[in-house]
Every structure is written in C-alpha cells, then in structure tokens.
Design a protein around this motif. Structure first.
Motif, short mmCIF file in Angstrom:
data_model
loop_
_atom_site.label_atom_id
_atom_site.label_comp_id
_atom_site.label_asym_id
_atom_site.label_seq_id
_atom_site.Cartn_x
_atom_site.Cartn_y
_atom_site.Cartn_z
N SER A 30 0.83 -1.21 0.00
CA SER A 30 0.00 0.00 0.00
C SER A 30 0.86 1.25 0.00
CB SER A 30 -0.93 -0.01 1.22
OG SER A 30 -1.84 -1.09 1.16
N ALA A 31 1.98 1.18 0.72
CA ALA A 31 2.90 2.32 0.75
C ALA A 31 3.53 2.55 -0.63
CB ALA A 31 3.99 2.08 1.79
N LEU A 32 3.84 1.49 -1.35
CA LEU A 32 4.40 1.63 -2.70
C LEU A 32 3.40 2.31 -3.63
CD1 LEU A 32 6.25 -1.78 -3.23
CD2 LEU A 32 7.26 0.46 -2.69
N LEU A 33 2.12 1.98 -3.47
CA LEU A 33 1.10 2.63 -4.29
C LEU A 33 1.00 4.12 -3.97
CD1 LEU A 33 -1.74 -0.07 -4.29
CD2 LEU A 33 -0.15 0.49 -6.14
N VAL A 34 1.21 4.46 -2.71
CA VAL A 34 1.23 5.88 -2.34
C VAL A 34 2.40 6.58 -3.02
CG1 VAL A 34 1.58 7.50 -0.43
CG2 VAL A 34 0.08 5.54 -0.12
N ARG A 35 3.57 5.97 -3.00
CA ARG A 35 4.76 6.58 -3.60
C ARG A 35 4.63 6.66 -5.13
NH1 ARG A 35 6.03 9.45 0.31
NH2 ARG A 35 7.48 8.64 1.90
N ALA A 36 3.92 5.72 -5.74
CA ALA A 36 3.76 5.75 -7.20
C ALA A 36 2.90 6.93 -7.65
CB ALA A 36 3.15 4.44 -7.68
N GLU A 37 1.99 7.37 -6.79
CA GLU A 37 1.13 8.53 -7.07
C GLU A 37 0.31 8.37 -8.35
OE1 GLU A 37 3.44 12.10 -7.01
OE2 GLU A 37 4.06 11.84 -4.93
N LEU A 38 -0.14 7.13 -8.59
CA LEU A 38 -0.94 6.87 -9.79
C LEU A 38 -2.32 6.31 -9.42
CD1 LEU A 38 1.80 5.36 -12.14
CD2 LEU A 38 0.72 7.61 -12.32
N GLY A 39 -2.68 6.45 -8.17
CA GLY A 39 -3.97 5.94 -7.71
C GLY A 39 -3.80 4.82 -6.71
N LEU A 40 -4.64 4.82 -5.68
CA LEU A 40 -4.55 3.83 -4.62
C LEU A 40 -5.68 2.82 -4.71
CD1 LEU A 40 -3.74 6.21 -1.62
CD2 LEU A 40 -2.15 5.07 -3.17
N GLU A 41 -5.58 1.76 -3.93
CA GLU A 41 -6.68 0.81 -3.80
C GLU A 41 -7.84 1.51 -3.11
OE1 GLU A 41 -4.34 0.22 0.05
OE2 GLU A 41 -4.01 0.92 -2.00
N PRO A 42 -9.08 1.02 -3.24
CA PRO A 42 -10.26 1.75 -2.75
C PRO A 42 -10.16 2.26 -1.32
CG PRO A 42 -10.96 -0.10 -4.08
CD PRO A 42 -9.47 -0.22 -3.96
N TRP A 43 -9.83 1.41 -0.36
CA TRP A 43 -9.73 1.88 1.02
C TRP A 43 -8.54 2.83 1.20
CZ3 TRP A 43 -13.18 1.46 4.93
CH2 TRP A 43 -14.23 0.55 4.76
N ILE A 119 1.03 -3.52 -6.71
CA ILE A 119 -0.17 -4.34 -6.94
C ILE A 119 0.18 -5.83 -6.86
CG2 ILE A 119 -1.90 -4.98 -8.66
CD1 ILE A 119 -1.85 -2.05 -9.61
N LEU A 120 1.30 -6.22 -7.47
CA LEU A 120 1.72 -7.61 -7.40
C LEU A 120 2.00 -8.04 -5.97
CD1 LEU A 120 4.14 -7.80 -10.49
CD2 LEU A 120 1.89 -8.88 -10.27
N LEU A 121 2.70 -7.18 -5.23
CA LEU A 121 3.02 -7.48 -3.84
C LEU A 121 1.76 -7.57 -3.00
CD1 LEU A 121 5.39 -7.93 -1.89
CD2 LEU A 121 5.41 -5.46 -1.47
N ASN A 122 0.78 -6.73 -3.31
CA ASN A 122 -0.49 -6.75 -2.59
C ASN A 122 -1.21 -8.07 -2.80
OD1 ASN A 122 -3.54 -6.06 -2.23
ND2 ASN A 122 -2.47 -4.35 -1.28
N GLY A 123 -1.20 -8.55 -4.05
CA GLY A 123 -1.83 -9.84 -4.35
C GLY A 123 -1.15 -10.98 -3.60
N GLY A 124 0.19 -10.97 -3.58
CA GLY A 124 0.92 -12.01 -2.86
C GLY A 124 0.65 -11.94 -1.37
N ALA A 125 0.62 -10.72 -0.82
CA ALA A 125 0.36 -10.54 0.61
C ALA A 125 -1.03 -11.01 0.98
CB ALA A 125 0.54 -9.07 0.97
N THR A 126 -2.00 -10.73 0.11
CA THR A 126 -3.37 -11.17 0.35
C THR A 126 -3.46 -12.69 0.39
OG1 THR A 126 -4.26 -9.19 -0.74
CG2 THR A 126 -5.75 -11.06 -0.51
N GLY A 127 -2.80 -13.34 -0.55
CA GLY A 127 -2.78 -14.80 -0.56
C GLY A 127 -2.14 -15.37 0.69
N LEU A 128 -1.06 -14.74 1.15
CA LEU A 128 -0.36 -15.21 2.35
C LEU A 128 -1.24 -15.15 3.58
CD1 LEU A 128 3.25 -13.71 2.10
CD2 LEU A 128 2.68 -16.11 2.56
N TYR A 129 -1.83 -13.98 3.86
CA TYR A 129 -2.53 -13.87 5.13
C TYR A 129 -3.90 -14.55 5.11
CZ TYR A 129 -5.91 -9.99 4.27
OH TYR A 129 -6.96 -9.22 3.84
N ILE A 130 -4.54 -14.64 3.95
CA ILE A 130 -5.80 -15.37 3.89
C ILE A 130 -5.56 -16.87 4.06
CG2 ILE A 130 -7.65 -16.12 2.33
CD1 ILE A 130 -7.88 -13.33 1.32
N ALA A 131 -4.50 -17.39 3.43
CA ALA A 131 -4.20 -18.82 3.52
C ALA A 131 -3.85 -19.24 4.94
CB ALA A 131 -3.05 -19.17 2.57
#
Length: 239
Positions: A30-43, A119-131
């Motif tokens: 999420s922090a990387l998306l902030v630094r990219a300044e190209l739009g964040l995830e909804p929350w 975005i890729l890291l977010n997907g991997g992180a989501t898979g990790l903590y949900i699993a």
C-alpha cells in the motif's frame, strides 16, 4: 503422540509466520502505491483523503478506520479472529514504516514500475494472510456481515462499500487514477493465484480443526446470496 504434537506445532508456527509476513507485506505494498502517485486501492483512497484532512499519517488513519470498522462487527454479530485484530495494527504500522524508508519516486518511468510492484506485492500478501486462516480482515468481515443481514450478494455488498469508500476518499483529496483501476481488475485473479501457492494443508486426522478452534468450511462462490458467518479462523477472498 509426540510426533503429532510436533507436526501441529510446526503447522501453527507456519500459519503465524504467513499471517504476519502477509500483513506486513500488505502494508508495504500500500505504501508503494502511495509513492507511485498513480492511484490507490479503494480503502487507500479513503485513508489518504482522511490523512490529508487531519494531518495524521496514512498508516495511523488506516489503524483508526480499521478499529472503527471492527466496532461495526458488534451489531452485525461477526466474530473476529487473531488475524482480524492483527490486520488493524500491523498493516498500518508496516505502511508508515515503508513510507519512512522509501522516498518520493520521480518520473513516470519509475512510478509505473513501482505501481505494478505494489499491486503484485499486494496480491501475494493477500494470498499469504488469507491462507493462514486466522480470520478475515475488518473490512471483509463488514462485507460478510452486511451480506448476511441484508440478504444481498457478496459482490453487490462489496461493490457498494468500495464505491462509497472511493467517492468519499476522492472528495477528501485521496488519489484516484490508473492504479486504482488496475488494482480493481488485477487483485482478484492475483489473490486467487497466490492463495493456491500459499495454501496450507489441513491438520491430519478426522474432524481436525484449525488452531483457532473453528472447523474449516468452504468459502461461498462469488456473487452468491447470504452466507453463514465465517469462522474466526477463516477469511473471504476479495471478490
């Protein structure tokens, strides 16, 4: 018996590692998306908008919003797990920590790769903590609770929540852009892919339960009607 106990301990340890590594990486992404300044995830749009309004760091805002959402579980009669409570604090702390280390990114040629990495890291992180199966995040629990109370589909409830969050965050000054759209399109398939990679085998033996003490039950199909309350050891995959 000793061998079985050893396997159970190893299984629990791996789940805990997955949970906290996943939540930490989620905050970092999420922090990387902030630094990219190209739009964040909804929350993230809402968190950034509130951070701009209040002057509080975006990570602390994330913690506060997570705690407020968790309070909404009470009238919805949702049951939090270890992962639910951990999600509130670890993601926000990891986000602020990453922002303190990663400085501003200049130039579109650098910002686009940072956005994609986030975005890729977010997907991997989501898979990790949900699993890890230690409970849904506060926002997922809000979704499933409203699904049960209103009788509306998971897809409709999630869409309504995230549209409201994005619009509110944007009006408060949150960043909405190509990254938001790409995230919305990519996170479902990415999370599903990484969930398969990081999936943990169920403990051996008949009638086995996860460490949270709740029996495992399958997640509902996307777009389904009302679902039963998720066990405290489970999470709902982002739709």
């Amino acid at each position: 018996m000793a061998r079985t106990t050893g396997r159970s301990t190893t299984h629990l340890t791996r789940r805990l590692v997955q949970l906290y590594v996943g939540l930490t990486l989620y905050g970092a992404s999420s922090a990387l998306l902030v630094r990219a300044e190209l739009g964040l995830e909804p929350w993230g749009v809402l968190h950034q908008g509130l951070a701009e309004l209040t002057g509080i760091s975006i990570g602390v805002v994330s913690i506060v919003i997570g705690a407020v959402v968790l309070l909404l579980w009470i009238p919805l009669r949702q049951r939090p797990g270890l992962g639910t409570v951990s999600n509130v604090f670890v993601v926000g702390l990891a986000m602020d920590g990453t922002l303190a280390v990663v400085g501003d990114v200049d130039g579109l040629g650098f910002r686009v790769p940072v956005m994609v990495l986030g975005i890729l890291l977010n997907g991997g992180a989501t898979g990790l903590y949900i699993a890890a199966r230690f409970g849904p995040g506060p926002r997922d629990g809000l979704m499933t609770g409203l699904n049960r109370v209103t009788g509306r589909s998971i897809r409709l409830v999630r869409t309504a929540i995230e549209v409201a969050v994005v619009v509110t965050g944007f009006l408060l000054g949150g960043s909405l852009g190509a990254g938001t759209v790409l995230y919305a399109l990519a996170i479902g398939p990415l999370a599903q892919f990484f969930l398969r990679i990081f999936a943990l085998p169920e403990p051996a033996g008949p009638g086995a339960t996860v460490a949270s003490g709740e029996p495992s039950t399958p997640a509902p199909p996307a777009g389904s009607g009302p679902v039963a309350d998720p066990a405290s050891g489970q999470a709902i995959l982002p739709q």
